[in-house]
Write a protein that holds these residues in place. Structure first.
Motif, short mmCIF file in Angstrom:
data_model
loop_
_atom_site.label_atom_id
_atom_site.label_comp_id
_atom_site.label_asym_id
_atom_site.label_seq_id
_atom_site.Cartn_x
_atom_site.Cartn_y
_atom_site.Cartn_z
N HIS A 149 0.83 -1.20 0.00
CA HIS A 149 0.00 0.00 0.00
C HIS A 149 0.87 1.26 0.00
CE1 HIS A 149 -3.26 2.77 0.69
NE2 HIS A 149 -2.63 3.23 1.77
N SER A 150 1.95 1.26 0.79
CA SER A 150 2.81 2.45 0.82
C SER A 150 3.53 2.63 -0.51
CB SER A 150 3.81 2.38 1.98
OG SER A 150 4.73 1.34 1.81
N VAL A 151 3.87 1.54 -1.18
CA VAL A 151 4.51 1.65 -2.49
C VAL A 151 3.51 2.21 -3.50
CG1 VAL A 151 5.55 0.34 -4.39
CG2 VAL A 151 6.17 -0.20 -2.03
N LYS A 152 2.30 1.67 -3.50
CA LYS A 152 1.26 2.15 -4.42
C LYS A 152 0.92 3.61 -4.15
CE LYS A 152 -3.41 1.04 -5.95
NZ LYS A 152 -4.60 0.22 -5.72
N SER A 153 0.79 3.97 -2.88
CA SER A 153 0.49 5.35 -2.51
C SER A 153 1.62 6.29 -2.92
CB SER A 153 0.24 5.42 -1.00
OG SER A 153 -0.09 6.72 -0.61
N SER A 154 2.86 5.81 -2.80
CA SER A 154 4.01 6.62 -3.19
C SER A 154 4.03 6.87 -4.70
CB SER A 154 5.30 5.93 -2.75
OG SER A 154 6.43 6.70 -3.05
#
Length: 184
Positions: A6-11
């Motif tokens: 999720h943090s990768v996608k959000s980034s």
């Protein structure tokens, strides 16, 4: 502190924001300036500040953006002040550092322990192991010999880097612009 897709996608999504691109441009410029500043304590112990911009970009915009800022910052720093041949391993180190800071600090409460964890992982994986490997390859020295020299330096720098980064992040979090970003 588990890996979060999720943090990768959000980034990645952060890259669509014009403000993100502008702030990252400023962070890269600041990285170039800080790359010129070094406190030399001895031949093997130097305090550097450019990692702060990479860590802050990861904290503000996530692991992907942190990695991009790290890569571009490394290349710009090399173009401004080349020291030896260009070696892409060091660019990979900058990417990994930004990615690690982003994974650990992005959209999470920033505590001393979290900053210590991020810096420890970067220190062990990037600064100690990979930097030693690249230096060993570049200069034809035995990997274990390079490792043995660099352990003391990294252990001394760890609390210094943690203190600098934690203090900077706490300062940034008090800025009105940061509070505005958190409410969106």
């Amino acid at each position: 502190m588990s890996f979060s897709f999720h943090s990768v996608k959000s980034s990645v999504h952060e890259l669509k924001n014009v403000t993100t691109i502008a702030v990252c441009g400023l962070l890269i410029a600041l990285n170039a300036v800080l790359g010129l500043l070094t406190i030399v304590i001895s031949n093997i112990l130097q305090i550097r500040f450019s990692f702060l911009t990479i860590a802050v970009s990861g904290m503000l915009y996530g692991p992907v953006v942190g990695g991009i800022v790290g890569a571009v910052g490394d290349i710009v720093n090399y173009m401004l002040r080349p020291s030896g041949p260009f070696f892409p391993g060091f660019t990979l180190n900058a990417i990994l550092s930004g990615f690690i800071y982003g994974l650990i600090l992005y959209k999470k409460p920033v505590t001393v322990w979290r900053v210590l964890a991020a810096n420890t992982i970067v220190m062990l994986l990037v600064n100690y192991l990979l930097n030693s490997l690249w230096l060993s390859i570049m200069y034809g020295q035995a990997f274990l010999a390079v490792l043995s020299v660099r352990i003391v330096t990294n252990l001394i720098l760890l609390p210094i880097n943690v203190t600098m980064l934690y203090t900077l992040i706490k300062f940034i979090q008090k800025l009105p612009v940061f509070r505005l970003k958190k409410t969106r």
